[in-house]
Design a protein around this motif. Structure first.
Motif, mmCIF file in Angstrom:
data_model
loop_
_atom_site.group_PDB
_atom_site.id
_atom_site.type_symbol
_atom_site.label_atom_id
_atom_site.label_comp_id
_atom_site.label_asym_id
_atom_site.label_seq_id
_atom_site.Cartn_x
_atom_site.Cartn_y
_atom_site.Cartn_z
ATOM 1 N N ALA A 1 73.605 -37.278 4.289
ATOM 2 C CA ALA A 1 73.461 -38.469 3.544
ATOM 3 C C ALA A 1 72.059 -38.532 2.936
ATOM 4 C CB ALA A 1 73.149 -39.593 4.710
ATOM 5 N N VAL A 2 72.046 -39.058 1.501
ATOM 6 C CA VAL A 2 71.228 -38.821 0.551
ATOM 7 C C VAL A 2 70.785 -40.490 0.269
ATOM 8 C CG1 VAL A 2 70.339 -38.124 -1.721
ATOM 9 C CG2 VAL A 2 72.159 -36.755 -0.284
ATOM 10 N N PHE A 3 69.459 -40.799 0.553
ATOM 11 C CA PHE A 3 69.274 -42.155 0.205
ATOM 12 C C PHE A 3 67.885 -42.545 0.012
ATOM 13 C CE2 PHE A 3 68.651 -40.765 4.701
ATOM 14 C CZ PHE A 3 67.552 -40.835 4.983
ATOM 15 N N GLY A 4 67.609 -43.555 -0.507
ATOM 16 C CA GLY A 4 66.215 -44.048 -0.701
ATOM 17 C C GLY A 4 65.636 -43.617 -2.081
ATOM 18 N N HIS A 5 66.733 -43.192 -2.977
ATOM 19 C CA HIS A 5 66.068 -42.834 -4.384
ATOM 20 C C HIS A 5 65.824 -43.784 -5.093
ATOM 21 C CE1 HIS A 5 66.637 -41.076 -8.536
ATOM 22 N NE2 HIS A 5 65.757 -40.380 -8.028
ATOM 23 N N ALA A 6 64.838 -43.973 -5.881
ATOM 24 C CA ALA A 6 64.553 -44.959 -6.781
ATOM 25 C C ALA A 6 64.610 -44.178 -8.333
ATOM 26 C CB ALA A 6 63.155 -45.564 -6.865
ATOM 27 N N PRO A 7 65.579 -44.958 -9.336
ATOM 28 C CA PRO A 7 65.666 -44.277 -10.574
ATOM 29 C C PRO A 7 64.337 -44.089 -11.227
ATOM 30 C CG PRO A 7 67.056 -46.291 -10.179
ATOM 31 C CD PRO A 7 66.091 -46.224 -8.879
ATOM 32 N N GLY A 8 64.211 -42.933 -11.902
ATOM 33 C CA GLY A 8 63.206 -42.492 -12.646
ATOM 34 C C GLY A 8 61.964 -41.987 -11.558
ATOM 35 N N ARG A 9 62.137 -41.738 -10.246
ATOM 36 C CA ARG A 9 61.237 -41.075 -9.553
ATOM 37 C C ARG A 9 61.664 -39.911 -8.716
ATOM 38 N NH1 ARG A 9 58.024 -45.017 -5.681
ATOM 39 N NH2 ARG A 9 56.715 -43.059 -5.568
ATOM 40 N N ASP A 10 60.962 -39.062 -8.596
ATOM 41 C CA ASP A 10 61.487 -37.493 -7.964
ATOM 42 C C ASP A 10 62.992 -37.200 -8.391
ATOM 43 O OD1 ASP A 10 59.523 -37.778 -5.912
ATOM 44 O OD2 ASP A 10 60.390 -39.584 -5.017
ATOM 45 N N THR A 11 62.862 -37.297 -9.812
ATOM 46 C CA THR A 11 64.181 -36.807 -10.524
ATOM 47 C C THR A 11 64.326 -35.437 -10.323
ATOM 48 O OG1 THR A 11 62.968 -36.357 -12.667
ATOM 49 C CG2 THR A 11 63.908 -38.528 -12.160
ATOM 50 N N GLU A 12 63.489 -34.435 -10.119
ATOM 51 C CA GLU A 12 63.767 -33.194 -10.131
ATOM 52 C C GLU A 12 64.522 -32.852 -9.068
ATOM 53 O OE1 GLU A 12 61.376 -29.014 -11.077
ATOM 54 O OE2 GLU A 12 60.338 -30.513 -10.025
ATOM 55 N N LEU A 13 64.051 -33.276 -7.737
ATOM 56 C CA LEU A 13 64.711 -32.924 -6.381
ATOM 57 C C LEU A 13 65.823 -33.671 -6.281
ATOM 58 C CD1 LEU A 13 61.872 -32.653 -3.843
ATOM 59 C CD2 LEU A 13 63.175 -30.684 -5.022
ATOM 60 N N PHE A 14 66.087 -34.897 -6.843
ATOM 61 C CA PHE A 14 67.182 -35.629 -6.878
ATOM 62 C C PHE A 14 68.505 -34.622 -7.482
ATOM 63 C CE2 PHE A 14 70.341 -39.065 -7.841
ATOM 64 C CZ PHE A 14 70.746 -39.328 -6.846
ATOM 65 N N ASP A 15 67.888 -34.491 -8.548
ATOM 66 C CA ASP A 15 69.015 -33.750 -9.657
ATOM 67 C C ASP A 15 69.447 -32.372 -8.982
ATOM 68 O OD1 ASP A 15 68.924 -35.705 -11.391
ATOM 69 O OD2 ASP A 15 67.623 -34.522 -12.775
ATOM 70 N N ALA A 16 68.573 -31.805 -8.135
ATOM 71 C CA ALA A 16 68.741 -30.434 -7.480
ATOM 72 C C ALA A 16 69.729 -30.852 -6.043
ATOM 73 C CB ALA A 16 67.735 -29.962 -6.949
ATOM 74 N N THR A 17 69.396 -31.932 -5.738
ATOM 75 C CA THR A 17 70.451 -32.467 -4.521
ATOM 76 C C THR A 17 71.927 -32.679 -5.020
ATOM 77 O OG1 THR A 17 68.507 -33.495 -3.447
ATOM 78 C CG2 THR A 17 70.633 -34.120 -2.837
ATOM 79 N N ALA A 18 72.032 -33.452 -5.993
ATOM 80 C CA ALA A 18 73.219 -33.716 -6.798
ATOM 81 C C ALA A 18 74.027 -32.543 -7.119
ATOM 82 C CB ALA A 18 73.261 -34.651 -8.148
ATOM 83 N N GLU A 19 73.132 -31.630 -7.683
ATOM 84 C CA GLU A 19 73.973 -30.218 -8.321
ATOM 85 C C GLU A 19 74.376 -29.575 -7.202
ATOM 86 O OE1 GLU A 19 70.758 -28.488 -10.677
ATOM 87 O OE2 GLU A 19 70.999 -29.919 -12.089
ATOM 88 N N PHE A 20 73.525 -29.341 -5.959
ATOM 89 C CA PHE A 20 74.068 -28.763 -4.791
ATOM 90 C C PHE A 20 75.373 -29.157 -4.142
ATOM 91 C CE2 PHE A 20 73.962 -27.438 -0.403
ATOM 92 C CZ PHE A 20 73.523 -25.945 -0.582
ATOM 93 N N ALA A 21 75.174 -30.857 -4.215
ATOM 94 C CA ALA A 21 76.482 -31.230 -3.558
ATOM 95 C C ALA A 21 77.617 -31.213 -4.524
ATOM 96 C CB ALA A 21 76.146 -32.912 -3.336
ATOM 97 N N ALA A 22 77.606 -30.960 -5.975
ATOM 98 C CA ALA A 22 78.750 -30.898 -6.571
ATOM 99 C C ALA A 22 79.388 -29.616 -6.317
ATOM 100 C CB ALA A 22 78.249 -31.145 -8.196
ATOM 101 N N ALA A 23 78.517 -28.480 -6.036
ATOM 102 C CA ALA A 23 78.942 -27.222 -6.021
ATOM 103 C C ALA A 23 79.398 -26.841 -4.484
ATOM 104 C CB ALA A 23 77.862 -26.303 -6.566
ATOM 105 N N ASP A 24 78.804 -27.832 -3.509
ATOM 106 C CA ASP A 24 79.031 -27.353 -2.168
ATOM 107 C C ASP A 24 80.557 -27.504 -1.608
ATOM 108 O OD1 ASP A 24 77.971 -26.701 0.627
ATOM 109 O OD2 ASP A 24 78.219 -28.641 0.845
ATOM 110 N N GLU A 25 81.036 -26.940 -0.952
ATOM 111 C CA GLU A 25 82.295 -26.882 -0.472
ATOM 112 C C GLU A 25 82.379 -26.928 1.401
ATOM 113 O OE1 GLU A 25 84.873 -27.274 -2.109
ATOM 114 O OE2 GLU A 25 84.201 -26.952 -3.923
ATOM 115 N N SER A 26 81.161 -26.754 1.802
ATOM 116 C CA SER A 26 81.168 -26.894 3.191
ATOM 117 C C SER A 26 80.696 -28.116 4.207
ATOM 118 C CB SER A 26 80.108 -25.639 3.586
ATOM 119 O OG SER A 26 78.676 -25.711 3.035
ATOM 120 N N ALA A 27 80.222 -29.168 3.376
ATOM 121 C CA ALA A 27 79.750 -30.305 3.982
ATOM 122 C C ALA A 27 80.214 -31.504 3.226
ATOM 123 C CB ALA A 27 78.244 -30.508 3.979
ATOM 124 N N ASN A 28 80.331 -32.569 3.868
ATOM 125 C CA ASN A 28 80.561 -33.971 3.346
ATOM 126 C C ASN A 28 79.311 -34.596 2.714
ATOM 127 O OD1 ASN A 28 83.320 -33.973 4.472
ATOM 128 N ND2 ASN A 28 82.348 -34.664 6.221
#
Length: 408
Positions: A198-225
């Motif tokens: 579960a990914v939560f608490g993100h505010a637009p415009g903040r912590d963008t580097e790690l949020f983008d890394a999370t989204a990219e990882f989720a897009a490529a991941d096949e092992s988790a919901n």
């Protein structure tokens, strides 16, 4: 709640009159304390002015304010002036914001929302980093010196705070949790046998580097919901990705906690205190208190995600042996130990009744004897990173916490 002080409303007149009666004359002194608040929320403005007045009393300084014209009648009722005199040097800044633009050449007190009164502080002799970069380390060091060594004494109170924090979570047994987990996964079309992140608490415009890394990882991941709970456009298009869901507000706390195996938080989280590991991808005052895994870079973040998923697939967890208790102690510190009860301020949750409650308080309180003044003095003299409701250096004060049993 957004409530400006302006116009001819009777509640406005009563509040201004009560503030003038309580705070009296304009404080005097060689220097000035600057109160900066441009918020639209009365609760934030009043907290900022109140803490600034307490600092003025401690430093024998005048009160100057930087705010919008709408708040100037209230600021003047608190004894503030709008313009700084050229010959006066600011001796402290009390502000409702804590961003990288906050100056570091003078003491800075950041007044925080929720509770009755919370504030964090950084002093010029504590480094040259920005307020945001410096504060978590200071809070973490304070936690290690004054909270963690006394965990046996604090534990009963921490358990009560945890009990209140889980009020929205209604599951009592592991069987109920498993049943809800399967129901939630079926409802969202997810595989209940896979770990759920579960990914939560993100505010637009903040912590963008790690949020983008999370989204990219989720897009490529096949092992988790993956559940994204952030109020932003879908970071990972669900089309063609059956294990990714954006669920803004559609899950109750009970359902979400039952489904979550690992959290990716962009702010404070209570989940580690209830056995759910969290990767702290966003800024938090308590990020250095040891309750969460804090990545220093996108590559380290991806490594933590891979490890968390792999460990869960083996029936293991990345939750460290101390993290559950550290999380509960940090929750106690930010919700209780660092929340100063003051007759000068109503509780944040007064909401729409805040202005009336504040006027009543100010008509009947004696400012000089309020606990806020002792808390500000401790913070200033010891250069501590936060206000505290009790003296955590005093063994007797800590022992009093252990005298009350925990709630079960």
């Amino acid at each position: 709640m957004r409530r400006r002080v302006g116009g001819d409303g009777g509640h406005v007149d009563r509040l201004l009159a009560a503030a003038r009666t309580c705070w009296g004359d304009t404080p005097g002194g060689a220097g000035c304390v600057v109160a900066e608040t441009y918020d639209e929320d009365l609760r934030v403005v009043v907290r900022t002015l109140t803490v600034a007045r307490a600092v003025c009393g401690l430093l024998s300084a005048r009160l100057a304010v930087l705010t919008t014209p709408d708040w100037m009648p209230l600021a003047r009722a608190y004894g503030a002036v709008q313009d700084l005199r050229p010959e006066e040097s600011p001796v402290a800044l009390v502000t409702s914001r804590a961003d990288r633009a906050v100056p570091r050449e003078l003491p800075v007190v950041h007044v925080h929302g929720t509770g009755t009164l919370k504030a964090y502080a950084i002093f010029p002799d504590q480094g040259t980093c920005s307020f945001q970069d410096e504060l978590p380390a200071r809070v973490g060091a304070f936690f290690e010196r004054h909270v963690w060594p006394h965990r046996e004494l604090i534990r009963p109170s921490a358990e009560r705070v945890a009990w209140r924090a889980k009020s929205g979570y209604q599951v009592r047994t592991d069987t109920e949790r498993r049943q809800l987990r399967h129901h939630g996964c079926a409802r969202l079309g997810l595989d209940a046998d896979r770990p759920t992140i579960a990914v939560f608490g993100h505010a637009p415009g903040r912590d963008t580097e790690l949020f983008d890394a999370t989204a990219e990882f989720a897009a490529a991941d096949e092992s988790a919901n993956w559940l994204f709970l952030d109020p932003v456009p879908d970071p990972v298009p669900a089309a063609g990705r059956p294990r990714v869901r954006c669920v803004r507000g559609s899950l109750s706390t009970t359902m979400l906690w039952s489904m979550t195996d690992v959290g990716v938080a962009f702010g404070d989280s209570d989940l580690p205190g209830f056995g759910i590991p969290v990767i702290q991808a966003g800024w938090s005052e308590g990020g250095a208190c040891g309750a969460t895994h804090v990545p220093a870079s996108p590559s380290e973040h991806r490594g933590l995600l891979r490890e968390a998923i792999a460990r869960h697939a083996k029936g293991e967890t990345v939750l460290g042996p101390e993290q559950r208790e550290r999380a509960r102690l940090w929750s106690w510190l930010r919700r209780c130990g660092a929340d100063v009860p003051s007759q000068l301020l109503p509780h944040w949750e007064q909401g729409d009744d805040y202005a009336r409650a504040l006027a009543v308080n100010l008509r009947h309180v004696e400012p000089g004897g309020d606990p806020l003044y002792g808390a500000v003095r401790r913070l200033w003299e010891r250069r501590e990173p936060m206000l505290t409701r009790l003296d955590l250096h005093d063994p007797a004060a800590l022992a009093a916490l252990a005298a009350v049993g925990s709630v079960r």
